[in-house]
Design a protein around this motif. Structure first.
Motif: not given
Length: 485
Positions: A27, A35, A57-60, A88-90, A104, A121-122
Motif C-alpha cells: 500500500k 493493489t 488492508t486492501y479494500y475492493g 476486504t470488501y463490504d 470479496t 467481507n465486513s
C-alpha cells in the motif's frame, strides 16, 4: 551522488525480486503494485506466478478470471503476516443484484494457492456476503482466514479444494454450495446471531453404498478432519447446527472433530425437506476436552460412520479421484520447505546452504521485508546492526520457518561487553544501549540510555539475540538463553 546510489540499489533489489516474486503488493508504494488486482492482471498465462503481499488492508473486489472468461493464470498469493494482510470488501445482497457482486475474492482458475492471507467481507448481518468464492479446480489455502457472516465461503460444484490450518468464520450457512472440499486441522468459528455452519448443494459425485461398510451412498461435499468447531464467547450453548441441506442428495462429514457447547445436541437441522436425501454423518466427534460427545439425541436421518469407511474411503485420493481423473494431491503442497541451514557471516554478508527444490529465499530485517533472492548469499548494504530472518520459498510460494543471523556488526569486535544474567536482570560489564530480539527477528525490548542493567522479568524463557553499543561505540552481539529464577 547519494540519490544516484539509491537508484542503483533499488534497481538491484527489483531484479532480484523479479526472479522469485512476479509482483510485490504494498500500500505504501514500496512494491511493484499497490493493489492485489493490479498484480494479478500483470501475471502471464500458464506459468506459476508468486505474488507477495506486504502488511496492509486492501479494500475492493478482486478477481482471478471471471464467470464468463476463466483465467489460465496459475497464481500463488503469499502474505507477509496472516493477520495483517487483509483483503476486504463490504457489499451484500440486496445492496447488489448478484452474489458475485457481493464477493470479496473470486477465483475462476485452476491450481490457485494462498498462504498467510485474510479474506474478509465486513458487511455483517445484512444478507448474503461472500468473502471467498472458488470456482476453479484444485484451490489450496494454507494458514488463511476466511471471515464473514452469511455465506462466507462458496465453492462451485465439480471443483476440488483444500484448506489446511485455516480459520473460517461466520454465522449463517457460512460454508456452502457444491464443491468437494477438505478442511484439515482448521478452526471453524461461529459468531453470534447465526445457527448453521454448512449448507451443501447436491453433490457432484458419491461413493456408492455397495462399496461402503455403512451401506449408504456417501455424497461427497464438505469434509472436516481433525477440526475445532469453536464459537465466540457471546454465542449461546446449543444455538448452532453442524449443517442443513440446501439441496437434495447433498453431503457433509465431520471426522475426529472437537465440537464446542454451542453445537445443538440434534447435530443437524432441516431445510426445505431435503433431509430425506441428505448424507450428513460424523465419526468420533468429541467435546473441547477430547471426550466423545453424546450422540443419542442426533436427528434420525444423520448417522455415525464406521472407522473402515473413514480410513479406506474418505481419504483425499478416495474422494478427489471420484471428481476428476486429474491428480490432486494437496498435502505435500502444504508442507513447509526446509529452512536455510549452516548460516555463516563474513562482515555484512550472510551465506547458507542451498535448499533442494527451493525457488528462492525471503530476506527480512527486524521482521520487515527487505528483498528476495534466488542465490544463497545476501549482503546487507546498509551495514547497520539488525537481525535478519531468512526463509526458504517453495515451488508454490510456501514459506519455511525462519533462520536468523545478525549483520551490520564491526568485525573484529574490540573491547567486547560481557553480559551476565542475575535472576531477573541482565548485567553489563560497561554502560550500553541495547536491542533485544526474539529468534524470529522481532524487536521485543530496547534500552535507549546507557545503563549497566536491564530488567527481563517480563520475558518468557527462551533464546534471544542482543545487540549492545558501548559508550566508545563498540558493538557486541550475543545469543542469550534466558531462564527466569
Amino acid at each position: 551522488m547519494k540519490f544516484y546510489i539509491s537508484i542503483i540499489f533499488s534497481f538491484i533489489y527489483l531484479n532480484i525480486n523479479a526472479q522469485v516474486f512476479r509482483c510485490i503488493v504494498a500500500k505504501d508504494g514500496t512494491g511493484t503494485d499497490t493493489t492485489l488486482q493490479a498484480a494479478i492482471d500483470k501475471c502471464p498465462d500458464n506459468v506459476r506466478s508468486i505474488i507477495y503481499v506486504k502488511k496492509g488492508t486492501y479494500y475492493g473486489q478482486t478477481y482471478l478470471g471471471t464467470k464468463t472468461v476463466p483465467s489460465s493464470k496459475i497464481i500463488s498469493i503469499i502474505g507477509e503476516d496472516r493477520d495483517q494482510v487483509i483483503i476486504t470488501y463490504d457489499k451484500s445482497l440486496p445492496m447488489v443484484t448478484k452474489f458475485e457482486e457481493a464477493t470479496t475474492f473470486q477465483i475462476y482458475a485452476k491450481d490457485f494457492y494462498a498462504e498467510d492471507v485474510t479474506f474478509v467481507n465486513s458487511a455483517g448481518n445484512t444478507g448474503q456476503a461472500l468473502a471467498l468464492y472458488t470456482a476453479g479446480d484444485r484451490c489450496v489455502f494454507k494458514n488463511c482466514v476466511i471471515k464473514g457472516y452469511q455465506d462466507t465461503y462458496r465453492s462451485k460444484k465439480g471443483t476440488r479444494g483444500y484448506f489446511k490450518d485455516c480459520r473460517i468464520e461466520g454465522a449463517t450457512d457460512f460454508i456452502y454450495a457444491g464443491g468437494t472440499i477438505f478442511f484439515d486441522d482448521c478452526e471453524i468459528r461461529c459468531v453470534k446471531g447465526g445457527g448453521y455452519i454448512v449448507a451443501p448443494e447436491d453433490a457432484y459425485a458419491y461413493i456408492p453404498k455397495a462399496s461402503t461398510t455403512c451401506q449408504k451412498n456417501l455424497q461427497l461435499g464438505f469434509i472436516f478432519r481433525n477440526c475445532n468447531i469453536t464459537a465466540n464467547a457471546d454465542v449461546t450453548a446449543g444455538s448452532y447446527y453442524l449443517g442443513r441441506p440446501w439441496n437434495v442428495n447433498c453431503g457433509a462429514f465431520y471426522l475426529n472433530c472437537k465440537l464446542g457447547k454451542h453445537i445443538n445436541t440434534k447435530g443437524w437441522t432441516t431445510m426445505g425437506g431435503n433431509e430425506t436425501t441428505a448424507c450428513f454423518a460424523e465419526y468420533n466427534s468429541m467435546d473441547e476436552s477430547g471426550v466423545p460427545v453424546d450422540i443419542t439425541s442426533r436427528v434420525t436421518w444423520s448417522f455415525q460412520l464406521p472407522q473402515s469407511d473413514v480410513d479406506n474411503l474418505l481419504t483425499l485420493a478416495g474422494v478427489y479421484n471420484r471428481i476428476s481423473t486429474t491428480l490432486f494431491d494437496p498435502e505435500p503442497i502444504c508442507i513447509k520447505p526446509q529452512a536455510p541451514a549452516n548460516l555463516t557471516k563474513n562482515g555484512n554478508t550472510i551465506s547458507w546452504n542451498k535448499v533442494s527444490g527451493a525457488v528462492g529465499y525471503l530476506i527480512l530485517k527486524d521482521g520487515k521485508y527487505v528483498t528476495s533472492t534466488t542465490d544463497s548469499v545476501f549482503t546487507d548494504i546498509t551495514a547497520q546492526p539488525g537481525v535478519f530472518s531468512i526463509k526458504t520459498i517453495g515451488q508454490n510460494g510456501q514459506m519455511s520457518n525462519a533462520t536468523t543471523a545478525i549483520t551490520g556488526i564491526k568485525s573484529p569486535e574490540f573491547n567486547k561487553t560481557t553480559i551476565y544474567q542475575n535472576k531477573n536482570e541482565l548485567l553489563f560489564s560497561d554502560p550500553v544501549t541495547f536491542k533485544l530480539y526474539n529468534m524470529n527477528g522481532i524487536l521485543i525490548s530496547t534500552g535507549n540510555e546507557f545503563s549497566l542493567t536491564a530488567n527481563i522479568s517480563k520475558l518468557k524463557n527462551g533464546t534471544y539475540f542482543i545487540i549492545c553499543k558501548s559508550l566508545n561505540k563498540n558493538i557486541t552481539s550475543e545469543k542469550l538463553i534466558i531462564t527466569q529464577k
